[in-house]
Motif scaffolding. Structure first.
Motif, PDB file in Angstrom:
ATOM      1  N   LEU C 218       0.829  -1.212   0.000  1.00  0.00           N
ATOM      2  CA  LEU C 218       0.000   0.000   0.000  1.00  0.00           C
ATOM      3  C   LEU C 218       0.863   1.263   0.000  1.00  0.00           C
ATOM      4  N   VAL C 219       1.865   1.273   0.883  1.00  0.00           N
ATOM      5  CA  VAL C 219       2.720   2.471   0.914  1.00  0.00           C
ATOM      6  C   VAL C 219       3.540   2.533  -0.374  1.00  0.00           C
ATOM      7  N   GLY C 220       3.853   1.363  -0.954  1.00  0.00           N
ATOM      8  CA  GLY C 220       4.550   1.328  -2.243  1.00  0.00           C
ATOM      9  C   GLY C 220       3.698   1.944  -3.335  1.00  0.00           C
ATOM     10  N   ALA C 221       2.418   1.609  -3.323  1.00  0.00           N
ATOM     11  CA  ALA C 221       1.511   2.191  -4.307  1.00  0.00           C
ATOM     12  C   ALA C 221       1.500   3.709  -4.166  1.00  0.00           C
ATOM     13  N   ALA C 222       1.460   4.174  -2.922  1.00  0.00           N
ATOM     14  CA  ALA C 222       1.493   5.622  -2.694  1.00  0.00           C
ATOM     15  C   ALA C 222       2.765   6.209  -3.292  1.00  0.00           C
ATOM     16  N   GLY C 223       3.891   5.496  -3.147  1.00  0.00           N
ATOM     17  CA  GLY C 223       5.152   5.968  -3.716  1.00  0.00           C
ATOM     18  C   GLY C 223       5.074   6.090  -5.216  1.00  0.00           C
ATOM     19  N   ALA C 224       4.540   5.051  -5.878  1.00  0.00           N
ATOM     20  CA  ALA C 224       4.424   5.093  -7.333  1.00  0.00           C
ATOM     21  C   ALA C 224       3.549   6.263  -7.766  1.00  0.00           C
ATOM     22  N   LEU C 225       2.476   6.499  -7.019  1.00  0.00           N
ATOM     23  CA  LEU C 225       1.561   7.586  -7.370  1.00  0.00           C
ATOM     24  C   LEU C 225       2.198   8.954  -7.124  1.00  0.00           C
ATOM     25  N   LEU C 226       3.123   9.017  -6.177  1.00  0.00           N
ATOM     26  CA  LEU C 226       3.790  10.291  -5.867  1.00  0.00           C
ATOM     27  C   LEU C 226       4.844  10.634  -6.905  1.00  0.00           C
ATOM     28  N   ASP C 227       5.393   9.616  -7.579  1.00  0.00           N
ATOM     29  CA  ASP C 227       6.513   9.838  -8.486  1.00  0.00           C
ATOM     30  C   ASP C 227       6.303  10.973  -9.494  1.00  0.00           C
ATOM     31  N   PRO C 228       5.145  11.039 -10.156  1.00  0.00           N
ATOM     32  CA  PRO C 228       4.991  12.108 -11.151  1.00  0.00           C
ATOM     33  C   PRO C 228       4.997  13.513 -10.550  1.00  0.00           C
ATOM     34  N   VAL C 229       4.731  13.631  -9.241  1.00  0.00           N
ATOM     35  CA  VAL C 229       4.592  14.975  -8.671  1.00  0.00           C
ATOM     36  C   VAL C 229       5.670  15.339  -7.653  1.00  0.00           C
ATOM     37  N   TYR C 230       6.528  14.399  -7.304  1.00  0.00           N
ATOM     38  CA  TYR C 230       7.520  14.687  -6.275  1.00  0.00           C
ATOM     39  C   TYR C 230       8.922  14.465  -6.810  1.00  0.00           C
ATOM     40  N   TYR C 231       9.868  15.169  -6.238  1.00  0.00           N
ATOM     41  CA  TYR C 231      11.259  14.812  -6.482  1.00  0.00           C
ATOM     42  C   TYR C 231      11.563  13.559  -5.685  1.00  0.00           C
ATOM     43  N   LEU C 232      12.577  12.872  -6.146  1.00  0.00           N
ATOM     44  CA  LEU C 232      12.896  11.592  -5.537  1.00  0.00           C
ATOM     45  C   LEU C 232      14.362  11.600  -5.142  1.00  0.00           C
TER      46      LEU C 232
END
Lengths: 317, 240, 307
Positions: C218-232
């Motif tokens: 679940l938290v991984g999914a959140a990470g994937a969804l954050l990728d387009p909008v966050y720096y990594l």
């Protein structure tokens, strides 16, 4: 008894003589850092090891101590008065601790552990953003009072000795017994007449005071604080836990052993390997928990008491 | 006789569930009062209410005429009410002597005094040989006895004993029986929960029987044991 | 209505929208944490670092194979599930029974795990900030409202909107899974009373593996969804671990619906605080609410958590 005490004093005397034997600034620097970490490890151990209240955010108290000193200097005092930071930094840290303890110790479980973590993050943000008070992200810089490392050595030695003495004294008297009882079983402690909230708070206050004093020493010694370092979870909070676990939580000499090893390993990594020491420490934490849950000193003590227990059991039977 | 401890119309609900209802009884100075009832009848909950682990939902608890309901357990202990736990709670990594010293500190700030009290209490409960053993590695019989030693070291006026005989072998039962009588002889008033009917019939001056959190009988051991409601509670309606 | 008032309303509306959209992602992070908290009774202090791992998986999937972040969910979810299962099976379960002086040794272990993960990332992927340059990164959808003769124009960030919807679907699926499937019921039973669950014949060990796996996924999914909008970057996990436990406390420890509420509240608090008070303290607002909740409602906003 007295002979045992004398033998116990020997290593202390030896440590006291070190600056007479070497003036090598690098070596002295290593010794000073080790002593600083002994204070930090012992302070964490009092709360975590003896009282069973795990803190993931002791950097909060370290940072408050360092900043109290820094702000005293910044507001126009001469660098020598910065030494008062050892007292005031400790007191400020204890004040902050009193607040968080008052909020959290009424509750059981991991509330305290996590709230301190949150607190240290909030304080870091305050230090970064409150420019007028803290100089923000730039940190505070001042010229240290001494150029000779020997002075710092003796000051931090005194701090470590007082710290050790206070903790030993507390652990041998009523509060010490109460701390252990709280760690073992809070319900039982309450029903045996222990005001668990009060004694958890006492343990935290002592621990936070010395952590704050250590922060103040750090400021005096380095002449520079950076909010990212003094409030760092990875560099301070977690390393305090590591130092205690490595040597052995709830043991007399565990934090000291842990601190010396910690500085040694850090140096080896810094000089020989370059980066990556945090990776190593992460692996070390996992390895200790799995293979050496009671640390180096703890494991040795266990072995000895097990032998004694076997003998005791024979006597009973 | 004067009532040392009084429960007046004490009720405890957990959510909608009533664990103890309208409980009223008093414990007179110097007596041994037995509390019996089937499993889950609410006996330990009554101890938890007296000792301060739970505040009552309604009703009052008086100790020497002063209200103690709502006080914290550590305060209740200091007032002179000590208890043992049915599910024993040894301070596992501390030695037996240190365990007892912890509780002795409730009456003194000095280590030597606490030590003296602890030595006395362990001798009183005949645990001398076990003093240096970590409490976590004690056998069950000794753990139960440690519970008593610790409670005694707080120098109580009232001792609440929660199933100190459960799980003991016949020899240990005899020994514990003797210790309880010895405690009583020192002038300590005792409220005792026990399943072993033979023991509690013999030791108690009075008995109270509880079922579903309510008092169903009170009187001398003989009266209670022959009370039809009590028999029904224990054996089911068919035998009444 | 005067233009000034309309302007103020527009700002408020905009702030609320971005707060709720962000809050949706936070809820997803909090759900994983709360699930783990509920069953294992431990706080996972490597939660943010697990998210960081997922973000790198997504990043490399995009960079090397041009897989869209939303599509890569199909890879990230099972991979993170496996990672979570392994962590529970090989690290956390073995130390559960060990007799140690320090309590919380499983939590301490997650601290070590977090250090290892973030520093491995540092070693392999350097400290550089990276981003996933999807074409829709700054795409925005507008919505004009006529109100009292004035036009209020509200904008929705496309990637945030998509992330919010996917988070919603995942959250809903989790609730259905917990309510309707046998495994879900077993997870709930174990959370309620592990010993009783074991007595009923539930393999609680297996349930803890699945739970940690789900939490990580679940938290991984959140990470994937954050990728387009966050720096990594390798250290991104730390702050998100903090956010995750703030959410969990807000919702009440182990309260799963509470975690959704906690996530939304945190998103709104950050969004409102950064506009109306100060951007520098953005991350502090969550903590301030956290402390207030601890003082006044320690069982969480819904009052159902374990105090």
């Amino acid at each position: 008894m007295s002979r045992k005490n004398l033998i116990g004093l020997l290593p202390i005397a030896a440590v006291l003589l070190i600056p007479l034997l070497t003036q090598n600034p690098y070596l002295l620097h290593m010794f000073i850092l080790s002593l600083l970490w002994i204070v930090l490890g012992q302070s964490w151990n009092l709360l975590g090891g003896y009282t069973g209240q795990i803190s993931y955010g002791h950097a909060a108290f370290f940072g408050v101590g360092a900043y109290t000193t820094g702000i005293m200097v910044k507001s126009g005092q001469s660098p020598s008065t910065a030494w008062w930071g050892l007292l005031f930094g400790g007191l400020m840290a204890a004040l902050v601790a009193a607040f968080i303890g008052w909020v959290c110790f009424r509750l059981r479980g991991s509330y305290f552990s996590l709230s301190v973590l949150a607190l240290s993050e909030v304080l870091r943000l305050v230090a970064v953003n409150w420019n007028r008070l803290t100089n923000g992200a730039e940190g505070i810089l001042f010229i240290p009072a001494f150029t000779q490392k020997t002075y710092y050595y003796y000051i931090v030695f005194a701090l470590a000795a007082v710290n050790l003495g206070v903790i030993r004294w507390v652990m041998r008297s009523k509060p010490g017994y109460y701390f252990l009882a709280i760690r073992e079983d809070q319900d039982c402690a309450e029903s045996l007449g222990i005001d668990t909230t009060k004694y958890k708070l006492l343990s935290l206050l002592i621990s936070a005071f010395f952590t704050g004093a250590a922060g103040a020493f750090y400021m005096n010694y380095m002449g520079f604080i950076d909010p990212g370092i003094v409030f760092s979870i990875a560099d301070i909070s977690i390393m305090m836990i590591l130092v205690t676990m490595l040597g052995g939580a709830a043991t007399k000499w565990g934090p000291a052993v842990g601190a010396i090893l910690f500085i040694l390993v850090s140096e080896i990594f810094r000089v020989w390997v370059g980066s990556g020491h945090l990776l190593f420490f992460g692996v070390l934490i996992i390895a200790i928990i799995i293979y050496f849950p009671n640390g180096i000193v703890g494991t040795l003590v266990d072995r000895r008491t097990r032998k004694r227990r076997l003998r005791g059991a024979e006597a009973v039977a | 006789m004067t009532a040392l401890l009084e429960l007046k119309d004490v009720t405890k609900r957990f959510g909608g569930l009533q664990a103890v209802g309208h409980m009223t009884f008093s414990l007179d100075k110097g007596e041994i009062l037995g509390l019996i009832g089937p499993n889950g009848a609410g006996k330990t909950t009554i101890f938890n209410l007296i000792n301060g682990f739970y505040p009552p939902t309604s009703g009052t608890i008086l100790f020497k005429g002063k209200r103690i309901d709502g006080l914290k357990p550590h305060t209740v202990c200091r007032l002179g009410l000590a208890r043992t736990f049915q599910v024993v709670k040894p301070l596992a990594r501390l030695s037996v002597l240190d365990n007892v010293m912890v509780s002795a500190f409730s009456r003194t700030n000095h280590r030597e005094e606490a030590r003296t009290t602890a030595l006395e209490a362990t001798t009183f409960t005949e645990m001398d040989a076990w003093r240096d053993v970590p409490a976590g590695s004690l056998p069950l019989g000794m753990r139960k006895r440690l519970e008593m030693a610790r409670a005694l070291a707080t120098k109580p006026e009232i001792l609440l004993l929660d199933e100190n005989f459960a799980g003991l072998n016949p020899t240990e039962v005899e020994k514990t029986n003797a210790i309880v009588k010895k405690i009583h002889a020192t002038g300590i008033t005792i409220l005792i929960i026990e399943h072993n009917m033979r023991v509690i019939m013999a030791i108690s001056h009075r008995l109270i029987c509880i079922n579903y959190g309510e008092k169903i009988a009170e009187g001398t051991p003989q009266e209670v044991a022959t009370n039809p409601q009590v028999v029904e509670a224990y054996l089911g309606a068919a035998h009444a | 209505m005067s233009p000034q008032v309309a302007g103020q309303l527009e700002l408020l509306g905009q702030v609320l929208i971005s707060g709720i959209l962000l809050g949706g992602l936070y809820s997803l992070i909090g759900l994983g944490m709360s699930l783990i908290m509920g069953v294992m009774k431990i706080i996972n202090l490597a939660h943010g670092e697990l998210m960081m791992v997922a973000m790198y998986i997504t990043f490399w999937a995009f960079t090397l194979a041009k897989i869209d972040p939303y599509v890569s969910l199909l890879i990230v979810f099972p991979l993170m599930f496996l990672l979570g299962v392994s962590v529970q099976k090989f690290l956390l379960t073995p130390v559960m029974e060990a007799d140690t002086v320090l309590p919380q040794n499983q939590v301490l272990l997650t601290v070590g795990l977090g250090l290892v993960l973030s520093n491995l990332a540092l070693l392999f992927f350097t400290a550089n900030y990276r981003s996933v340059p999807v074409s829709y990164a700054s795409k925005t959808i507008y919505w004009d409202l006529k109100l009292g003769g004035q036009t209020i124009s509200l904008s929705f960030s496309y990637p945030f909107l998509v992330a919010f919807c996917i988070a919603g679907v995942l959250g809903a699926s989790l609730f259905i899974f917990l309510a309707k499937t046998d495994t879900g019921r077993m997870i709930r039973a174990t959370a309620q009373d592990k010993r009783a669950a074991a007595l009923m014949g539930i393999n609680t060990k297996r349930i803890t593996y699945i739970t940690f796996g789900l939490g990580a996924a679940l938290v991984g999914a959140a990470g994937a969804l954050l990728d387009p909008v966050y720096y990594l970057y390798p250290q991104i996990g730390g702050p998100f671990t903090s956010k995750a436990f703030v959410i969990t406390i807000l919702g009440g420890l182990g309260d799963i619906p509470g975690a959704v509420l906690g996530g939304l509240v945190l998103g709104l608090a950050e969004s409102l605080g950064s506009v109306y008070i100060s951007l520098g303290y953005k991350d502090a607002f969550g903590f301030i609410i956290f402390v207030l909740v601890l003082i006044f409602m320690p069982r969480g906003l819904l009052g159902r958590g374990r105090a």
